[in-house]
Scaffold this motif. Structure first.
Motif, PDB file in Angstrom:
ATOM      1  N   GLY A 217      33.251  43.540  -5.147  1.00 22.75           N
ATOM      2  CA  GLY A 217      33.044  42.900  -3.857  1.00 22.75           C
ATOM      3  C   GLY A 217      33.240  43.779  -2.641  1.00 22.75           C
ATOM      4  O   GLY A 217      33.819  43.345  -1.634  1.00 22.75           O
ATOM      5  N   ALA A 218      32.728  45.011  -2.696  1.00 19.59           N
ATOM      6  CA  ALA A 218      32.853  45.929  -1.562  1.00 19.59           C
ATOM      7  C   ALA A 218      32.128  45.397  -0.332  1.00 19.59           C
ATOM      8  O   ALA A 218      31.083  44.748  -0.434  1.00 19.59           O
ATOM      9  N   ASP A 219      32.698  45.684   0.845  1.00 23.41           N
ATOM     10  CA  ASP A 219      32.090  45.252   2.114  1.00 23.41           C
ATOM     11  C   ASP A 219      31.081  46.273   2.629  1.00 23.41           C
ATOM     12  O   ASP A 219      29.943  45.942   2.941  1.00 23.41           O
ATOM     13  N   THR A 220      31.544  47.512   2.756  1.00 27.44           N
ATOM     14  CA  THR A 220      30.678  48.576   3.266  1.00 27.44           C
ATOM     15  C   THR A 220      30.897  49.836   2.438  1.00 27.44           C
ATOM     16  O   THR A 220      31.931  50.009   1.787  1.00 27.44           O
ATOM     17  N   VAL A 221      29.917  50.726   2.499  1.00 27.90           N
ATOM     18  CA  VAL A 221      29.997  52.029   1.850  1.00 27.90           C
ATOM     19  C   VAL A 221      29.647  53.082   2.886  1.00 27.90           C
ATOM     20  O   VAL A 221      28.701  52.913   3.657  1.00 27.90           O
ATOM     21  N   MET A 222      30.436  54.159   2.928  1.00 31.12           N
ATOM     22  CA  MET A 222      30.163  55.278   3.841  1.00 31.12           C
ATOM     23  C   MET A 222      29.554  56.434   3.065  1.00 31.12           C
ATOM     24  O   MET A 222      30.056  56.819   2.008  1.00 31.12           O
ATOM     25  N   SER A 223      28.484  56.986   3.611  1.00 28.29           N
ATOM     26  CA  SER A 223      27.798  58.100   2.949  1.00 28.29           C
ATOM     27  C   SER A 223      28.484  59.426   3.253  1.00 28.29           C
ATOM     28  O   SER A 223      29.179  59.582   4.255  1.00 28.29           O
ATOM     29  N   ALA A 224      28.246  60.392   2.375  1.00 30.88           N
ATOM     30  CA  ALA A 224      28.806  61.740   2.528  1.00 30.88           C
ATOM     31  C   ALA A 224      27.723  62.698   3.013  1.00 30.88           C
ATOM     32  O   ALA A 224      26.569  62.607   2.592  1.00 30.88           O
ATOM     33  N   HIS A 225      28.130  63.636   3.863  1.00 31.21           N
ATOM     34  CA  HIS A 225      27.199  64.674   4.324  1.00 31.21           C
ATOM     35  C   HIS A 225      27.195  65.827   3.315  1.00 31.21           C
ATOM     36  O   HIS A 225      27.581  66.958   3.620  1.00 31.21           O
ATOM     37  N   ILE A 226      26.779  65.528   2.103  1.00 30.48           N
ATOM     38  CA  ILE A 226      26.788  66.502   1.006  1.00 30.48           C
ATOM     39  C   ILE A 226      25.422  66.482   0.327  1.00 30.48           C
ATOM     40  O   ILE A 226      24.815  65.429   0.183  1.00 30.48           O
ATOM     41  N   HIS A 227      24.979  67.647  -0.113  1.00 35.43           N
ATOM     42  CA  HIS A 227      23.705  67.702  -0.838  1.00 35.43           C
ATOM     43  C   HIS A 227      23.954  67.654  -2.338  1.00 35.43           C
ATOM     44  O   HIS A 227      24.804  68.365  -2.874  1.00 35.43           O
ATOM     45  N   PHE A 228      23.188  66.804  -3.006  1.00 35.62           N
ATOM     46  CA  PHE A 228      23.252  66.646  -4.463  1.00 35.62           C
ATOM     47  C   PHE A 228      21.877  66.962  -5.036  1.00 35.62           C
ATOM     48  O   PHE A 228      20.976  66.115  -5.007  1.00 35.62           O
ATOM     49  N   PRO A 229      21.655  68.164  -5.566  1.00 37.62           N
ATOM     50  CA  PRO A 229      20.334  68.524  -6.102  1.00 37.62           C
ATOM     51  C   PRO A 229      19.833  67.571  -7.185  1.00 37.62           C
ATOM     52  O   PRO A 229      18.614  67.355  -7.306  1.00 37.62           O
ATOM     53  N   ALA A 230      20.740  66.980  -7.958  1.00 35.71           N
ATOM     54  CA  ALA A 230      20.310  66.066  -9.025  1.00 35.71           C
ATOM     55  C   ALA A 230      19.742  64.771  -8.463  1.00 35.71           C
ATOM     56  O   ALA A 230      19.019  64.047  -9.156  1.00 35.71           O
ATOM     57  N   LYS A 253      19.777  51.178  -7.738  1.00 36.14           N
ATOM     58  CA  LYS A 253      20.393  51.405  -9.054  1.00 36.14           C
ATOM     59  C   LYS A 253      21.766  50.746  -9.166  1.00 36.14           C
ATOM     60  O   LYS A 253      22.086  50.117 -10.176  1.00 36.14           O
ATOM     61  N   LEU A 254      22.594  50.887  -8.126  1.00 32.68           N
ATOM     62  CA  LEU A 254      23.945  50.315  -8.176  1.00 32.68           C
ATOM     63  C   LEU A 254      23.994  48.883  -7.649  1.00 32.68           C
ATOM     64  O   LEU A 254      25.010  48.205  -7.786  1.00 32.68           O
ATOM     65  N   GLY A 255      22.912  48.442  -7.030  1.00 32.78           N
ATOM     66  CA  GLY A 255      22.820  47.049  -6.603  1.00 32.78           C
ATOM     67  C   GLY A 255      23.697  46.672  -5.428  1.00 32.78           C
ATOM     68  O   GLY A 255      24.090  45.512  -5.285  1.00 32.78           O
ATOM     69  N   PHE A 256      23.994  47.632  -4.548  1.00 34.57           N
ATOM     70  CA  PHE A 256      24.841  47.310  -3.396  1.00 34.57           C
ATOM     71  C   PHE A 256      24.009  46.674  -2.292  1.00 34.57           C
ATOM     72  O   PHE A 256      23.067  47.275  -1.781  1.00 34.57           O
ATOM     73  N   ASN A 257      24.387  45.475  -1.898  1.00 36.27           N
ATOM     74  CA  ASN A 257      23.640  44.739  -0.875  1.00 36.27           C
ATOM     75  C   ASN A 257      24.381  44.628   0.450  1.00 36.27           C
ATOM     76  O   ASN A 257      23.923  43.945   1.362  1.00 36.27           O
ATOM     77  N   GLY A 258      25.550  45.283   0.540  1.00 40.07           N
ATOM     78  CA  GLY A 258      26.333  45.207   1.771  1.00 40.07           C
ATOM     79  C   GLY A 258      25.892  46.221   2.802  1.00 40.07           C
ATOM     80  O   GLY A 258      24.780  46.761   2.739  1.00 40.07           O
ATOM     81  N   VAL A 259      26.774  46.496   3.741  1.00 39.13           N
ATOM     82  CA  VAL A 259      26.476  47.394   4.856  1.00 39.13           C
ATOM     83  C   VAL A 259      26.767  48.838   4.458  1.00 39.13           C
ATOM     84  O   VAL A 259      27.820  49.146   3.903  1.00 39.13           O
ATOM     85  N   VAL A 260      25.809  49.721   4.752  1.00 36.36           N
ATOM     86  CA  VAL A 260      25.994  51.151   4.515  1.00 36.36           C
ATOM     87  C   VAL A 260      26.114  51.851   5.866  1.00 36.36           C
ATOM     88  O   VAL A 260      25.267  51.669   6.744  1.00 36.36           O
ATOM     89  N   THR A 261      27.182  52.629   6.031  1.00 30.36           N
ATOM     90  CA  THR A 261      27.392  53.354   7.280  1.00 30.36           C
ATOM     91  C   THR A 261      27.372  54.855   7.034  1.00 30.36           C
ATOM     92  O   THR A 261      27.734  55.324   5.954  1.00 30.36           O
ATOM     93  N   THR A 262      26.957  55.597   8.037  1.00 31.33           N
ATOM     94  CA  THR A 262      27.087  57.045   7.968  1.00 31.33           C
ATOM     95  C   THR A 262      28.544  57.416   8.217  1.00 31.33           C
ATOM     96  O   THR A 262      29.311  56.641   8.772  1.00 31.33           O
ATOM     97  N   ASP A 263      28.931  58.616   7.817  1.00 29.48           N
ATOM     98  CA  ASP A 263      30.102  59.265   8.385  1.00 29.48           C
ATOM     99  C   ASP A 263      29.645  59.722   9.773  1.00 29.48           C
ATOM    100  O   ASP A 263      28.475  59.554  10.142  1.00 29.48           O
ATOM    101  N   CYS A 264      30.528  60.281  10.554  1.00 30.64           N
ATOM    102  CA  CYS A 264      30.142  60.639  11.923  1.00 30.64           C
ATOM    103  C   CYS A 264      28.993  61.653  11.920  1.00 30.64           C
ATOM    104  O   CYS A 264      29.044  62.667  11.221  1.00 30.64           O
ATOM    105  N   LEU A 265      27.977  61.374  12.716  1.00 28.99           N
ATOM    106  CA  LEU A 265      26.797  62.245  12.768  1.00 28.99           C
ATOM    107  C   LEU A 265      26.999  63.446  13.693  1.00 28.99           C
ATOM    108  O   LEU A 265      26.082  64.253  13.866  1.00 28.99           O
ATOM    109  N   GLU A 266      28.195  63.561  14.261  1.00 23.64           N
ATOM    110  CA  GLU A 266      28.506  64.754  15.057  1.00 23.64           C
ATOM    111  C   GLU A 266      29.209  65.824  14.222  1.00 23.64           C
ATOM    112  O   GLU A 266      29.532  66.893  14.740  1.00 23.64           O
ATOM    113  N   MET A 267      29.457  65.532  12.946  1.00 23.18           N
ATOM    114  CA  MET A 267      30.015  66.546  12.059  1.00 23.18           C
ATOM    115  C   MET A 267      28.989  67.655  11.867  1.00 23.18           C
ATOM    116  O   MET A 267      27.782  67.420  11.902  1.00 23.18           O
ATOM    117  N   ASP A 268      29.478  68.884  11.635  1.00 23.34           N
ATOM    118  CA  ASP A 268      28.595  70.047  11.629  1.00 23.34           C
ATOM    119  C   ASP A 268      27.489  69.979  10.577  1.00 23.34           C
ATOM    120  O   ASP A 268      26.406  70.534  10.772  1.00 23.34           O
TER     121      ASP A 268
END
Length: 528
Positions: A217-230, A253-268
């Motif tokens: 029952g997660a509310d939101t998920v925050m994305s990572a500023h990381i590259h995943f070649p796979a 694939k994971l079926g998450f229907n909640g809110v997805v947020t970025t991490d801060c977009l001012e990070m390098d």
């Protein structure tokens, strides 16, 4: 769909930050004119509990007068331990690795409830926690003790209970940093890390905690500023901006229907590549709901303008904005209302924030977390013996931390039990060190990530070479033991500089407490 204008809906997709303990005039105008739906607070905004409540009340009043249908989502990074924004007058709570060192997930739940209750009393309704990164890389510069450990099942279990505890207190929660920031050796505040594992390996380790917490029952998920070649063939596109990751993996694939947020977009990793403003456009295209820009107003307005341009030229479809808006409003409906806000503001902060009950519960967890890795036979230390305490230099090691909380009080903690202990602080020259320790047979030294700081290791080696009995309190990285000479007599991990952790370490050293914590990561070194 609602009859709101596109601009009114678009504003709800933004979380923005500002400087100061009061809302600047420009930010008040920005919230009003652009229909901004979310605010992020940092230590720069935090004063006493009363000042925090005054600030959050002022923010909500601005939104109310602007006729927003629901209160603002006001968020903060209150992971506890080394990353915490709320300090003065609140209960100091153990961070993730210290909590996991107790071995009892019930502690995670209880700490989640306490944290949520205090944040809510301050007018904060969204905590950017828990961290679900699996810390399986001891060289990770930014996660480390922010993680619950190196085993995905353990991270999942403690993360899930933390999430549930926060939710019980009425707090919106965030799983971060998807799809996993644990196995990196680059800080994404400063560059773009890359994780080259196969999809099979990612599913077994990095993704497992996210899967379990999403199902719980997660509310939101925050994305990572990381590259995943796979997951994403284009090496210039981090997870935050990848449709393959956000829509393909997280949504479909994971079926998450909640809110997805970025991490801060001012990070390098974003700001110095695609740029903050274009990063916001790319994030929305990838399937992100909430664009987080924590610092500069010109970047916040610029990102809004760029998204409007992308809508006008068809690069972003209005249906994407509608879908994101609907998810955000559903979240607000679940956790907020103007009526509940009125009731919450009448609660007495003094009864909840920093209460004796909360402090006692937190201390109980700290006392089960501190880990003795070497020297059981050397304990307890004699209180009457004359000894020197060497405190580390006050420091922060990542941009996720706040300077005002990066201070050590090891000497004060030791003096609770050994009143005649003398205290000095690093850095000092080698000549000064030799002179300072000359009168003492025993030295207690606090270390902060000595495994990546040769200067601290050199101090310990010098003490050994001088024939001193050396007691080490590792006040952050549990891996420091691997960088130290074998001849140290005692080694304790506290996982953080929080005073209750240091006080617990002192109590263990002098026989007032038994050490019961177990490291949730592999730190073992073979001593000869």
């Amino acid at each position: 769909m609602t009859s709101l204008s596109l601009e009114e809906k678009l504003g709800q997709l933004f979380v923005v930050g500002f400087d100061g303990k009061k809302v600047p005039k420009e930010m008040k105008q920005f919230i009003t004119d652009y229909h901004i739906g979310g605010i992020i607070l940092f230590a720069r905004n935090i004063g006493t509990p009363e000042e925090v409540l005054a600030l959050t009340t002022e923010l909500q009043q601005i939104a109310y007068e602007a006729n927003q249908a629901y209160p603002l989502l006001i968020c903060v990074d209150q992971e506890n331990g080394i990353v915490r924004r709320i300090g003065e007058g609140t209960t100091i709570l153990p961070g993730a690795m210290a909590t996991a060192a107790t071995g009892d997930v019930r502690n995670a739940f209880e700490l989640g409830v306490i944290c949520g209750e205090e944040l809510k009393a301050l007018g904060i309704n969204w905590n950017l926690a828990p961290v679900l990164d699996v810390n399986n890389n001891r060289d990770n510069p930014v996660i480390g003790v922010r993680s619950f450990g190196e085993k995905p099942e353990q991270v999942a279990a403690f993360g899930k209970e933390t999430m549930k505890g926060l939710q019980k207190a009425g707090m919106v929660t965030t799983l971060k940093h998807f799809p996993g920031h644990g196995d990196t050796n680059v800080d994404s505040h400063l560059g773009m890390p890359q994780i080259e594992h196969s999809l099979e390996r990612l599913e077994q380790i990095e993704l497992l905690p996210f899967k379990e917490c999403i199902q719980a029952g997660a509310d939101t998920v925050m994305s990572a500023h990381i590259h995943f070649p796979a997951l994403e063939p284009n090496e210039e596109i981090p997870a935050t901006l990848s449709k393959n990751v956000i829509t393909g993996l997280l949504r479909e694939k994971l079926g998450f229907n909640g809110v997805v947020t970025t991490d801060c977009l001012e990070m390098d990793a974003i700001a110095k590549t695609v740029g903050t403003e274009q990063g916001a456009v790319a994030a929305i295209k990838a399937g992100i709901d909430v664009v987080m820009i924590s610092h500069r107003l010109e970047k916040q307005k610029g990102a809004m303008d760029e998204i409007k341009k992308a809508l006008a030229n068809g690069e972003i479809r209005e249906a994407q904005i509608d879908a994101a808006y609907d998810r955000i409003i559903e979240l607000k409906k679940k956790y907020t209302s103007w009526e509940q806000l009125d009731l919450a503001s009448e609660q007495s902060v003094s009864k909840i924030v920093g209460s004796k009950e909360h402090e006692e519960k937190a201390l109980n967890v700290y006392q089960k977390s501190v880990t003795l890795e070497k020297g059981e036979a050397q304990l307890p230390l004699q209180k009457e013996q004359k000894r020197l305490v060497i405190e580390p230099q006050n420091t922060i090691l990542t941009k996720a931390e706040d300077k005002q909380y990066a201070h050590s009080a090891l000497g004060l903690a030791i003096r609770e039990y050994a009143t005649n202990a003398d205290v000095i602080s690093l850095p000092i020259s080698l000549e000064q060190l030799v002179q300072a320790v000359a009168p003492y047979e025993q030295v207690i030294i606090g270390l902060v990530s000595a495994s990546i700081d040769e200067a601290q290791v050199k101090v310990v080696q010098t003490l050994i070479d001088l024939g001193k009995s050396v007691i080490v309190v590792a006040m952050r990285s549990p891996y420091d033991i691997n960088a130290l000479p074998n001849e140290i007599d005692v080694y304790l991990n506290t996982y953080e500089l929080s005073y209750p952790a240091l006080s617990t370490a002192a109590a263990i050293l002098f026989g007032e407490l038994e050490p019961v914590g177990k490291a949730p990561v592999t730190v073992k070194k073979a001593f000869i």
